[in-house]
Write a protein that holds these residues in place. Structure first.
Motif, PDB file in Angstrom:
ATOM      1  N   VAL A  10       0.865  -1.175   0.000  1.00 28.57           N
ATOM      2  CA  VAL A  10       0.000   0.000   0.000  1.00 28.57           C
ATOM      3  C   VAL A  10       0.904   1.228   0.000  1.00 28.57           C
ATOM      4  CG1 VAL A  10      -1.764   1.279   1.266  1.00 28.57           C
ATOM      5  CG2 VAL A  10      -1.852  -1.220   1.194  1.00 28.57           C
ATOM      6  N   ASN A  11       0.656   2.125  -0.944  1.00 34.83           N
ATOM      7  CA  ASN A  11       1.446   3.350  -1.105  1.00 34.83           C
ATOM      8  C   ASN A  11       1.151   4.352   0.007  1.00 34.83           C
ATOM      9  OD1 ASN A  11       2.631   2.565  -3.666  1.00 34.83           O
ATOM     10  ND2 ASN A  11       0.556   2.790  -4.480  1.00 34.83           N
ATOM     11  N   ALA A  12       1.960   5.412   0.059  1.00 33.88           N
ATOM     12  CA  ALA A  12       1.811   6.453   1.075  1.00 33.88           C
ATOM     13  C   ALA A  12       0.427   7.090   1.051  1.00 33.88           C
ATOM     14  CB  ALA A  12       2.888   7.523   0.903  1.00 33.88           C
ATOM     15  N   ASP A  13      -0.230   7.117  -0.131  1.00 34.51           N
ATOM     16  CA  ASP A  13      -1.564   7.715  -0.221  1.00 34.51           C
ATOM     17  C   ASP A  13      -2.686   6.748   0.154  1.00 34.51           C
ATOM     18  OD1 ASP A  13      -1.720   6.011  -2.420  1.00 34.51           O
ATOM     19  OD2 ASP A  13      -2.122   7.604  -3.875  1.00 34.51           O
ATOM     20  N   GLY A  14      -2.328   5.546   0.633  1.00 33.10           N
ATOM     21  CA  GLY A  14      -3.328   4.579   1.079  1.00 33.10           C
ATOM     22  C   GLY A  14      -3.869   3.685  -0.014  1.00 33.10           C
ATOM     23  N   THR A  15      -3.369   3.834  -1.235  1.00 35.64           N
ATOM     24  CA  THR A  15      -3.842   2.993  -2.340  1.00 35.64           C
ATOM     25  C   THR A  15      -2.838   1.890  -2.629  1.00 35.64           C
ATOM     26  OG1 THR A  15      -2.810   4.312  -4.085  1.00 35.64           O
ATOM     27  CG2 THR A  15      -5.059   4.926  -3.402  1.00 35.64           C
ATOM     28  N   GLY A  16      -3.338   0.811  -3.164  1.00 31.32           N
ATOM     29  CA  GLY A  16      -2.477  -0.286  -3.565  1.00 31.32           C
ATOM     30  C   GLY A  16      -3.160  -1.138  -4.617  1.00 31.32           C
ATOM     31  N   GLU A  17      -2.347  -1.830  -5.368  1.00 26.75           N
ATOM     32  CA  GLU A  17      -2.865  -2.699  -6.426  1.00 26.75           C
ATOM     33  C   GLU A  17      -1.930  -3.884  -6.570  1.00 26.75           C
ATOM     34  OE1 GLU A  17      -3.418  -2.387 -11.201  1.00 26.75           O
ATOM     35  OE2 GLU A  17      -3.911  -0.611 -10.022  1.00 26.75           O
ATOM     36  N   ALA A  18      -2.498  -5.045  -6.800  1.00 23.26           N
ATOM     37  CA  ALA A  18      -1.691  -6.240  -7.034  1.00 23.26           C
ATOM     38  C   ALA A  18      -2.418  -7.133  -8.025  1.00 23.26           C
ATOM     39  CB  ALA A  18      -1.453  -6.998  -5.727  1.00 23.26           C
ATOM     40  N   ARG A  19      -1.641  -7.840  -8.811  1.00 25.57           N
ATOM     41  CA  ARG A  19      -2.165  -8.834  -9.748  1.00 25.57           C
ATOM     42  C   ARG A  19      -1.218 -10.017  -9.725  1.00 25.57           C
ATOM     43  NH1 ARG A  19      -5.263  -6.067 -14.466  1.00 25.57           N
ATOM     44  NH2 ARG A  19      -5.717  -4.079 -13.497  1.00 25.57           N
ATOM     45  N   PHE A  20      -1.783 -11.196  -9.578  1.00 23.19           N
ATOM     46  CA  PHE A  20      -0.964 -12.399  -9.592  1.00 23.19           C
ATOM     47  C   PHE A  20      -1.835 -13.593  -9.955  1.00 23.19           C
ATOM     48  CE2 PHE A  20      -2.392 -11.600  -5.273  1.00 23.19           C
ATOM     49  CZ  PHE A  20      -2.914 -12.819  -4.884  1.00 23.19           C
ATOM     50  N   VAL A  21      -1.185 -14.716 -10.192  1.00 26.66           N
ATOM     51  CA  VAL A  21      -1.872 -15.952 -10.548  1.00 26.66           C
ATOM     52  C   VAL A  21      -1.477 -17.009  -9.523  1.00 26.66           C
ATOM     53  CG1 VAL A  21      -2.132 -17.726 -12.325  1.00 26.66           C
ATOM     54  CG2 VAL A  21      -1.820 -15.343 -12.988  1.00 26.66           C
ATOM     55  N   SER A  22      -2.457 -17.778  -9.059  1.00 25.83           N
ATOM     56  CA  SER A  22      -2.186 -18.851  -8.100  1.00 25.83           C
ATOM     57  C   SER A  22      -2.760 -20.162  -8.615  1.00 25.83           C
ATOM     58  CB  SER A  22      -2.817 -18.525  -6.740  1.00 25.83           C
ATOM     59  OG  SER A  22      -2.577 -19.595  -5.842  1.00 25.83           O
ATOM     60  N   ASP A  23      -1.961 -21.214  -8.519  1.00 27.02           N
ATOM     61  CA  ASP A  23      -2.463 -22.547  -8.834  1.00 27.02           C
ATOM     62  C   ASP A  23      -2.607 -23.377  -7.557  1.00 27.02           C
ATOM     63  OD1 ASP A  23       0.164 -23.111  -8.165  1.00 27.02           O
ATOM     64  OD2 ASP A  23       0.642 -24.127 -10.051  1.00 27.02           O
ATOM     65  N   ARG A  24      -2.600 -22.720  -6.407  1.00 28.35           N
ATOM     66  CA  ARG A  24      -2.710 -23.410  -5.118  1.00 28.35           C
ATOM     67  C   ARG A  24      -4.143 -23.768  -4.759  1.00 28.35           C
ATOM     68  NH1 ARG A  24       1.407 -21.132  -0.677  1.00 28.35           N
ATOM     69  NH2 ARG A  24       3.323 -21.668  -1.772  1.00 28.35           N
ATOM     70  N   TYR A  25      -5.113 -23.164  -5.421  1.00 26.15           N
ATOM     71  CA  TYR A  25      -6.521 -23.443  -5.149  1.00 26.15           C
ATOM     72  C   TYR A  25      -7.327 -23.140  -6.403  1.00 26.15           C
ATOM     73  CZ  TYR A  25      -6.326 -18.392  -4.373  1.00 26.15           C
ATOM     74  OH  TYR A  25      -6.091 -17.053  -4.509  1.00 26.15           O
ATOM     75  N   GLY A  26      -8.499 -23.748  -6.478  1.00 23.15           N
ATOM     76  CA  GLY A  26      -9.453 -23.429  -7.532  1.00 23.15           C
ATOM     77  C   GLY A  26     -10.486 -22.473  -6.969  1.00 23.15           C
ATOM     78  N   LEU A  27     -11.182 -21.819  -7.847  1.00 18.53           N
ATOM     79  CA  LEU A  27     -12.186 -20.862  -7.403  1.00 18.53           C
ATOM     80  C   LEU A  27     -13.247 -21.539  -6.545  1.00 18.53           C
ATOM     81  CD1 LEU A  27     -12.691 -17.880  -7.635  1.00 18.53           C
ATOM     82  CD2 LEU A  27     -14.042 -18.307  -9.671  1.00 18.53           C
ATOM     83  N   ALA A  28     -13.663 -22.736  -6.917  1.00 19.38           N
ATOM     84  CA  ALA A  28     -14.667 -23.455  -6.130  1.00 19.38           C
ATOM     85  C   ALA A  28     -14.183 -23.730  -4.706  1.00 19.38           C
ATOM     86  CB  ALA A  28     -15.043 -24.757  -6.825  1.00 19.38           C
ATOM     87  N   ASP A  29     -12.856 -23.844  -4.524  1.00 25.36           N
ATOM     88  CA  ASP A  29     -12.292 -24.109  -3.195  1.00 25.36           C
ATOM     89  C   ASP A  29     -12.425 -22.914  -2.256  1.00 25.36           C
ATOM     90  OD1 ASP A  29     -11.347 -26.626  -4.079  1.00 25.36           O
ATOM     91  OD2 ASP A  29      -9.489 -25.703  -4.813  1.00 25.36           O
ATOM     92  N   VAL A  30     -12.432 -21.697  -2.813  1.00 27.20           N
ATOM     93  CA  VAL A  30     -12.389 -20.502  -1.968  1.00 27.20           C
ATOM     94  C   VAL A  30     -13.701 -19.719  -1.928  1.00 27.20           C
ATOM     95  CG1 VAL A  30      -9.888 -20.291  -2.143  1.00 27.20           C
ATOM     96  CG2 VAL A  30     -11.344 -19.093  -3.797  1.00 27.20           C
ATOM     97  N   LEU A  31     -14.676 -20.095  -2.733  1.00 29.97           N
ATOM     98  CA  LEU A  31     -15.969 -19.402  -2.676  1.00 29.97           C
ATOM     99  C   LEU A  31     -16.546 -19.503  -1.271  1.00 29.97           C
ATOM    100  CD1 LEU A  31     -17.642 -20.402  -6.038  1.00 29.97           C
ATOM    101  CD2 LEU A  31     -16.946 -18.102  -5.335  1.00 29.97           C
ATOM    102  N   GLY A  32     -17.022 -18.392  -0.745  1.00 30.14           N
ATOM    103  CA  GLY A  32     -17.601 -18.363   0.590  1.00 30.14           C
ATOM    104  C   GLY A  32     -16.585 -18.201   1.707  1.00 30.14           C
ATOM    105  N   ARG A  33     -15.313 -18.144   1.372  1.00 29.95           N
ATOM    106  CA  ARG A  33     -14.268 -17.939   2.386  1.00 29.95           C
ATOM    107  C   ARG A  33     -13.902 -16.451   2.442  1.00 29.95           C
ATOM    108  NH1 ARG A  33     -12.870 -23.014   3.767  1.00 29.95           N
ATOM    109  NH2 ARG A  33     -13.065 -24.620   2.181  1.00 29.95           N
TER     110      ARG A  33
END
Length: 182
Positions: free
Chosen positions: A111-134
């Motif tokens: 997070v930058n000094a102005d309070g904003t931040g951005e990130a983009r990445f790819v993960s193969d550690r889980y599928g979307l169905a695994d994390v829905l509702g978490r």
């Protein structure tokens, strides 16, 4: 009569194919979800968008109004965001592995000094169905990925470092829900 039966059969097969396509889109390749992050006061502070393609989940994070610095960023076990967000319990860890091998361990969020931040990445550690509702949690401190800080040199790592990477308190939380990532 035979033409009507044939038309009904073709129409029925088309509807079945369409519904099968919808089901795949909801829980498999090409599906999407998002989480709206809120701080402990209930203010919206960001959005996390997730899309699943080619066996991996693409994660896009945009935040504002958070303290500057590096912050641990994880998927937690329970989709509950009651401040101070301990209701989300620990990291999502279906393999029962040690930190930083949890499926939920993701790159730290800057997070930058102005309070904003951005990130983009790819993960193969889980599928979307695994994390829905978490829950997705932004922590107060950076995750040290179980690298042992010098303060532990004499006695080794404590349980907090081994479980959470010393990421500290929870400053933002959002539940991952099915939806569009656009």
């Amino acid at each position: 009569m035979i033409k009507r039966i044939a038309i009904l059969a073709v129409t029925g097969m088309a509807l079945m194919a369409l519904s099968a396509g919808i089901a795949v889109g909801q829980s498999g390749e090409g599906s999407a979800a998002k989480a709206v992050l809120h701080d402990v006061s209930g203010n919206p502070v960001g959005v996390v968008k997730l899309t699943e393609k080619a066996g991996a989940v693409r994660v896009r994070v945009e935040v504002q109004g958070l303290p500057a610095g590096f912050h641990g960023f994880h998927v937690h076990t329970i989709g509950a965001c009651t401040p101070p967000f301990t209701s989300a319990l620990g990291h999502f860890n279906p393999g029962g592995t040690g930190h930083p091998g949890h499926a939920a361990d993701m790159p730290v969020l800057l997070v930058n000094a102005d309070g904003t931040g951005e990130a983009r990445f790819v993960s193969d550690r889980y599928g979307l169905a695994d994390v829905l509702g978490r829950a997705l949690i932004v922590h107060a401190n950076p995750d040290n990925y179980a690298n042992i800080p010098t303060r532990y040199a004499a006695g080794g790592a404590d349980a907090t470092t081994l479980a959470t990477g010393d990421a500290g308190g929870r400053i933002a939380c959002g539940v991952i829900e099915r939806g569009t990532a656009d």
